[in-house]
Design a protein around this motif. Structure first.
Motif, PDB file in Angstrom:
ATOM      1  N   VAL A  71      35.352  47.365  30.895  1.00 39.63           N
ATOM      2  CA  VAL A  71      35.552  46.170  30.077  1.00 39.63           C
ATOM      3  C   VAL A  71      36.406  45.173  30.840  1.00 39.63           C
ATOM      4  O   VAL A  71      37.520  45.492  31.252  1.00 39.63           O
ATOM      5  N   TRP A  72      35.873  43.966  31.033  1.00 38.32           N
ATOM      6  CA  TRP A  72      36.630  42.863  31.609  1.00 38.32           C
ATOM      7  C   TRP A  72      37.078  41.983  30.448  1.00 38.32           C
ATOM      8  O   TRP A  72      36.236  41.355  29.784  1.00 38.32           O
ATOM      9  N   PRO A  73      38.371  41.893  30.182  1.00 39.07           N
ATOM     10  CA  PRO A  73      38.807  41.005  29.103  1.00 39.07           C
ATOM     11  C   PRO A  73      38.641  39.550  29.531  1.00 39.07           C
ATOM     12  O   PRO A  73      38.638  39.243  30.722  1.00 39.07           O
ATOM     13  N   PRO A  74      38.528  38.670  28.565  1.00 39.42           N
ATOM     14  CA  PRO A  74      38.410  37.251  28.912  1.00 39.42           C
ATOM     15  C   PRO A  74      39.753  36.700  29.353  1.00 39.42           C
ATOM     16  O   PRO A  74      40.812  37.241  29.034  1.00 39.42           O
ATOM     17  N   SER A  75      39.724  35.593  30.084  1.00 36.38           N
ATOM     18  CA  SER A  75      40.971  34.932  30.483  1.00 36.38           C
ATOM     19  C   SER A  75      41.576  34.156  29.318  1.00 36.38           C
ATOM     20  O   SER A  75      42.753  33.835  29.329  1.00 36.38           O
ATOM     21  N   ASP A  76      40.780  33.890  28.289  1.00 36.25           N
ATOM     22  CA  ASP A  76      41.235  33.194  27.082  1.00 36.25           C
ATOM     23  C   ASP A  76      40.724  33.982  25.876  1.00 36.25           C
ATOM     24  O   ASP A  76      39.568  34.404  25.860  1.00 36.25           O
ATOM     25  N   SER A  77      41.546  34.178  24.879  1.00 36.83           N
ATOM     26  CA  SER A  77      41.188  35.030  23.739  1.00 36.83           C
ATOM     27  C   SER A  77      40.005  34.514  22.922  1.00 36.83           C
ATOM     28  O   SER A  77      39.450  35.245  22.114  1.00 36.83           O
ATOM     29  N   SER A  78      39.597  33.281  23.130  1.00 40.75           N
ATOM     30  CA  SER A  78      38.447  32.751  22.398  1.00 40.75           C
ATOM     31  C   SER A  78      37.137  32.962  23.168  1.00 40.75           C
ATOM     32  O   SER A  78      36.067  32.645  22.653  1.00 40.75           O
ATOM     33  N   GLU A  79      37.212  33.494  24.372  1.00 38.21           N
ATOM     34  CA  GLU A  79      36.020  33.688  25.206  1.00 38.21           C
ATOM     35  C   GLU A  79      35.459  35.099  25.047  1.00 38.21           C
ATOM     36  O   GLU A  79      36.068  35.968  24.437  1.00 38.21           O
ATOM     37  N   TYR A  80      34.318  35.315  25.648  1.00 34.32           N
ATOM     38  CA  TYR A  80      33.634  36.598  25.585  1.00 34.32           C
ATOM     39  C   TYR A  80      34.254  37.608  26.553  1.00 34.32           C
ATOM     40  O   TYR A  80      34.638  37.258  27.671  1.00 34.32           O
ATOM     41  N   SER A  81      34.300  38.878  26.136  1.00 33.72           N
ATOM     42  CA  SER A  81      34.609  39.987  27.042  1.00 33.72           C
ATOM     43  C   SER A  81      33.296  40.419  27.679  1.00 33.72           C
ATOM     44  O   SER A  81      32.226  40.252  27.090  1.00 33.72           O
ATOM     45  N   LEU A  82      33.369  40.993  28.866  1.00 34.90           N
ATOM     46  CA  LEU A  82      32.197  41.562  29.517  1.00 34.90           C
ATOM     47  C   LEU A  82      32.335  43.072  29.429  1.00 34.90           C
ATOM     48  O   LEU A  82      33.362  43.634  29.838  1.00 34.90           O
ATOM     49  N   ILE A  83      31.325  43.737  28.869  1.00 37.79           N
ATOM     50  CA  ILE A  83      31.349  45.183  28.675  1.00 37.79           C
ATOM     51  C   ILE A  83      30.132  45.778  29.371  1.00 37.79           C
ATOM     52  O   ILE A  83      29.007  45.322  29.163  1.00 37.79           O
ATOM     53  N   ALA A  84      30.376  46.800  30.199  1.00 38.55           N
ATOM     54  CA  ALA A  84      29.289  47.448  30.931  1.00 38.55           C
ATOM     55  C   ALA A  84      29.371  48.957  30.734  1.00 38.55           C
ATOM     56  O   ALA A  84      30.452  49.537  30.782  1.00 38.55           O
ATOM     57  N   ASP A  85      28.220  49.574  30.509  1.00 41.32           N
ATOM     58  CA  ASP A  85      28.117  51.025  30.399  1.00 41.32           C
ATOM     59  C   ASP A  85      27.279  51.536  31.555  1.00 41.32           C
ATOM     60  O   ASP A  85      26.285  50.906  31.938  1.00 41.32           O
ATOM     61  N   GLY A  86      27.684  52.683  32.098  1.00 41.35           N
ATOM     62  CA  GLY A  86      26.916  53.239  33.193  1.00 41.35           C
ATOM     63  C   GLY A  86      27.264  54.673  33.507  1.00 41.35           C
ATOM     64  O   GLY A  86      28.007  55.333  32.779  1.00 41.35           O
TER      65      GLY A  86
END
Length: 108
Positions: A71-86
């Motif tokens: 999980v990459w958190p966003p740089s701003d709390s109103s933005e999207y996080s990037l979540i990857a499963d593998g």
């Protein structure tokens, strides 16, 4: 105000294009009924994430259960996080994760 989708699919090979403001990722592993989280900076090569010096718990967990979430958190709390499963694998001190699915996920 327009409708923003809850999640947006990201092709695994396109993850690097989503990392412009993301400084680190949380690597999440599970062993039995316990999860383990560590913050790391991955090397991205297409759909493969590489991690150095992950620590023994992360490596041990992947030896038991190869499923990994990053999980990459966003740089701003109103933005999207990037979540990857593998699928994770261990080679000495190094961990690699082959991403099978990724999404941008907005705050609810």
């Amino acid at each position: 105000m327009g409708f923003a989708p809850l999640s947006i699919p990201v092709e695994p090979n396109d993850i690097a294009q989503q990392l412009h403001d993301r400084r680190f990722a949380y690597v999440i592993t599970v062993n039995g009924d316990r999860s383990h989280v560590v913050a790391l900076v991955p090397e991205v090569n297409g759909a493969v994430l590489g991690f150095s010096s992950t620590g023994k718990t992360t490596r041990r967990d992947i030896g038991v259960n190869a499923r990994v979430t990053v999980v990459w958190p966003p740089s701003d709390s109103s933005e999207y996080s990037l979540i990857a499963d593998g699928q994770g694998s261990v080679d000495g001190e190094r961990v690699s994760v082959v991403v099978e699915r990724a999404v941008l996920h907005r705050p609810a």
